[in-house]
Scaffold this motif. Structure first.
Motif, PDB file in Angstrom:
ATOM      1  N   VAL A  36       0.830  -1.206   0.000  1.00 28.08           N
ATOM      2  CA  VAL A  36       0.000   0.000   0.000  1.00 28.08           C
ATOM      3  C   VAL A  36       0.866   1.259   0.000  1.00 28.08           C
ATOM      4  CG1 VAL A  36      -1.764   1.272   1.301  1.00 28.08           C
ATOM      5  CG2 VAL A  36      -1.894  -1.213   1.133  1.00 28.08           C
ATOM      6  N   ILE A  37       2.084   1.148   0.539  1.00 26.65           N
ATOM      7  CA  ILE A  37       2.996   2.294   0.589  1.00 26.65           C
ATOM      8  C   ILE A  37       3.263   2.836  -0.811  1.00 26.65           C
ATOM      9  CG2 ILE A  37       5.350   3.028   1.184  1.00 26.65           C
ATOM     10  CD1 ILE A  37       5.302   0.848   3.375  1.00 26.65           C
ATOM     11  N   TRP A  38       3.380   1.927  -1.799  1.00 28.59           N
ATOM     12  CA  TRP A  38       3.758   2.328  -3.157  1.00 28.59           C
ATOM     13  C   TRP A  38       2.548   2.577  -4.066  1.00 28.59           C
ATOM     14  CZ3 TRP A  38       6.705  -1.461  -0.611  1.00 28.59           C
ATOM     15  CH2 TRP A  38       8.027  -1.085  -0.341  1.00 28.59           C
ATOM     16  N   LEU A  39       1.358   2.288  -3.595  1.00 28.93           N
ATOM     17  CA  LEU A  39       0.175   2.556  -4.409  1.00 28.93           C
ATOM     18  C   LEU A  39      -0.244   4.018  -4.274  1.00 28.93           C
ATOM     19  CD1 LEU A  39      -2.075  -0.602  -3.757  1.00 28.93           C
ATOM     20  CD2 LEU A  39      -0.823  -0.039  -5.833  1.00 28.93           C
ATOM     21  N   LYS A  40      -0.460   4.667  -5.378  1.00 29.39           N
ATOM     22  CA  LYS A  40      -0.895   6.067  -5.355  1.00 29.39           C
ATOM     23  C   LYS A  40      -2.369   6.148  -4.985  1.00 29.39           C
ATOM     24  CE  LYS A  40       2.434   7.656  -8.825  1.00 29.39           C
ATOM     25  NZ  LYS A  40       2.607   8.297 -10.167  1.00 29.39           N
ATOM     26  N   ASP A  41      -2.706   7.166  -4.236  1.00 25.67           N
ATOM     27  CA  ASP A  41      -4.098   7.417  -3.859  1.00 25.67           C
ATOM     28  C   ASP A  41      -4.634   8.532  -4.758  1.00 25.67           C
ATOM     29  OD1 ASP A  41      -6.516   8.219  -2.628  1.00 25.67           O
ATOM     30  OD2 ASP A  41      -5.798   7.489  -0.693  1.00 25.67           O
ATOM     31  N   ARG A  42      -5.639   8.195  -5.593  1.00 28.20           N
ATOM     32  CA  ARG A  42      -6.173   9.167  -6.550  1.00 28.20           C
ATOM     33  C   ARG A  42      -7.602   9.575  -6.178  1.00 28.20           C
ATOM     34  NH1 ARG A  42      -5.114   8.062 -12.674  1.00 28.20           N
ATOM     35  NH2 ARG A  42      -5.716  10.255 -12.569  1.00 28.20           N
ATOM     36  N   THR A  43      -7.866   9.675  -4.894  1.00 24.61           N
ATOM     37  CA  THR A  43      -9.188  10.094  -4.431  1.00 24.61           C
ATOM     38  C   THR A  43      -9.580  11.437  -5.039  1.00 24.61           C
ATOM     39  OG1 THR A  43      -8.830   8.954  -2.320  1.00 24.61           O
ATOM     40  CG2 THR A  43     -10.599  10.591  -2.411  1.00 24.61           C
ATOM     41  N   GLY A  44     -10.741  11.462  -5.694  1.00 26.45           N
ATOM     42  CA  GLY A  44     -11.258  12.702  -6.246  1.00 26.45           C
ATOM     43  C   GLY A  44     -10.625  13.160  -7.541  1.00 26.45           C
ATOM     44  N   GLN A  45      -9.625  12.454  -8.055  1.00 28.10           N
ATOM     45  CA  GLN A  45      -8.943  12.850  -9.285  1.00 28.10           C
ATOM     46  C   GLN A  45      -9.624  12.207 -10.496  1.00 28.10           C
ATOM     47  OE1 GLN A  45      -4.701  12.118  -9.099  1.00 28.10           O
ATOM     48  NE2 GLN A  45      -4.573  12.781  -6.964  1.00 28.10           N
ATOM     49  N   PRO A  46      -9.553  12.832 -11.675  1.00 31.23           N
ATOM     50  CA  PRO A  46     -10.148  12.238 -12.874  1.00 31.23           C
ATOM     51  C   PRO A  46      -9.443  10.940 -13.265  1.00 31.23           C
ATOM     52  CG  PRO A  46      -9.671  14.579 -13.187  1.00 31.23           C
ATOM     53  CD  PRO A  46      -8.998  14.165 -11.917  1.00 31.23           C
ATOM     54  N   LEU A  47     -10.206  10.031 -13.886  1.00 29.00           N
ATOM     55  CA  LEU A  47      -9.608   8.794 -14.393  1.00 29.00           C
ATOM     56  C   LEU A  47      -8.737   9.100 -15.599  1.00 29.00           C
ATOM     57  CD1 LEU A  47     -12.617   6.301 -14.273  1.00 29.00           C
ATOM     58  CD2 LEU A  47     -10.581   6.252 -12.829  1.00 29.00           C
ATOM     59  N   ALA A  48      -7.704   8.279 -15.782  1.00 33.14           N
ATOM     60  CA  ALA A  48      -6.822   8.451 -16.941  1.00 33.14           C
ATOM     61  C   ALA A  48      -7.560   8.014 -18.215  1.00 33.14           C
ATOM     62  CB  ALA A  48      -5.569   7.610 -16.761  1.00 33.14           C
TER      63      ALA A  48
END
Length: 428
Positions: free
Chosen positions: A416-428
């Protein structure tokens, strides 16, 4: 983008969620009812074996569904990334309906001879293949349908559907066994739950056909993207590995608390089978309620915060929970422990469930979530009851499974340390 899709399709949020998750619910409904009627299926389709071997053969046929789940996840996930999520989901629910129909209408050994068990085996292979392929496209479509502020809530319903399927399966199986004489259940009653599965599938198929496809075609002249499976195992291999191990804690936790713990209470703590079934229904219903709540929290407070807090609490609470149950064995204690642990299971699984598809690009998304979730659930989760039973047998300590869950939660905190948290950000 998400709002436009909803408007074009003309479906409400509830209809989108229902259409997407009905296949997942059907998968786990089928999973549950087969296990409840394994004894009757063994008697009808393996009559030449001893009672013990009849049951083992029936469970063995049940287990082959797990073997092909990863294959289904890879094949149908890649299909969803190539031709669309909607087509993949219509395909999986058709295959599930076929599986239910084959089992419900299968002639017993006394009528069809050796053909009979092979019909059941083929049905389980089809169901396992479809079940493996259901989760990736379904979760992906929910994530892509949602707004940037509601993705975790939408995705959470695919996990909630698994809990609903488990609860409905246990309820229907219990009603059949209570309402019918034992001989009637053996003769024809065991087929009724599978027939209900057939009825549910066409309704879900019709609703799914109304969904708007979320896989947008490439712009004219744009280069053809790399194959989804190849991309997941090469370009995005690090994310695939991290996602799989990030799922580990949740997969082990749900299989130990929802599947192993009730049977463990019967074998080791000498509680009644009724207590085991009751605790299974309680944990399933708690998971159904807790999953969307975890989704709401993950949308508001970030995925990582909900995930880490739930995983750490599970790590710290699982041993005292097992110890309390061992010291005070009762149906009430079993149901309370199962329900409480289910809350932290949902808090672990839902955030990861939305984090992974948020990190994969669109043309790899369904394959990526299928690889990480199905592989983790099939291997780490599916073998957990066996490993837990082996630990108890080797150590003589009925609390050993709790240490196993705690270790899985601790290990799965690392990726989990290396996983980015994209809460609220647009999908790629």
């Amino acid at each position: 983008m998400s709002t436009l899709v909803l408007d074009k399709a003309g479906l409400s949020k509830k209809q989108v969620i229902a259409a997407t998750t009905i296949g997942t619910a059907l998968e786990f409904y089928d999973f549950t009812i087969y296990s409840f009627f394994a004894i009757q299926i063994g008697q009808l389709f393996f009559p030449g074996a001893s009672p013990v071997n009849q049951f083992l053969l029936s469970i063995g046929v049940f287990g082959v569904g797990f073997v092909v789940r990863p294959l289904g996840g890879i094949v149908i996930g890649a299909y969803a990334d190539r031709v669309g999520r909607k087509k993949a989901m219509v395909l999986t629910i058709m295959l599930m309906a076929l599986s239910c129909a084959m089992i419900a209408c299968a002639p017993p050994y006394a009528v069809a001879g050796m053909v009979a068990p092979f019909i059941v085996l083929a049905a389980r292979l089809i169901q396992g293949f479809a079940a493996g392929g259901e989760f990736g496209p379904g979760t992906t479509l929910l994530v892509e349908y949602a707004t940037d502020q509601t993705r975790a809530f939408f995705a959470s319903w695919n996990f909630a559907a698994t809990a609903l399927g488990l609860a409905l399966g246990a309820l229907v199986a219990t009603l059949v066994n209570v309402a019918l004489p034992k001989q009637a259940v053996l003769d024809w009653g065991w087929r009724l739950p599978f027939l209900l599965g057939i009825v549910a599938a066409p309704a879900g198929m019709l609703i799914r056909r109304r969904l708007e496809e979320t896989l947008v075609d490439r712009a004219p002249g744009a280069p053809r993207p790399q194959g989804a499976l190849k991309a997941a195992l090469t370009t995005h291999l690090k994310l695939t590995i991290l996602g799989t191990f990030a799922e580990l804690g949740g997969s082990v936790s749900v299989y130990i608390t929802a599947f192993f713990l009730p049977s463990h209470a019967v074998r080791a703590l000498h509680l009644s089978p009724t207590a085991a079934v009751s605790s299974g229904v309680v944990s399933s219903l708690v998971l159904f309620v807790a999953a969307p709540i975890a989704g709401r929290l993950a949308d508001r407070f970030t995925r990582k915060s909900v995930l880490v807090i739930s995983r750490v609490i599970m790590l710290l609470a699982v041993y005292p929970a097992f110890a309390f149950l061992g010291a005070h064995p009762s149906m009430t204690a079993l149901c309370i422990i199962s329900g409480l642990l289910a809350v932290f299971v949902a808090g672990q699984i839902v955030p990861v469930l939305v984090m992974i598809p948020e990190l994969f690009p669109k043309h790899v998304r369904a394959t990526g979530i299928a690889l990480t979730y199905v592989v983790s659930a099939s291997f780490f989760g599916g073998f957990s009851p066996f490993i837990a039973s082996w630990l108890v047998a080797q150590t003589g300590n009925p609390l050993a499974p709790a240490w196993y869950v705690a270790a899985a939660c601790a290990i799965s905190l690392i990726p989990v340390i290396w996983l980015k948290d994209r809460t609220g950000q647009p999908l790629a």
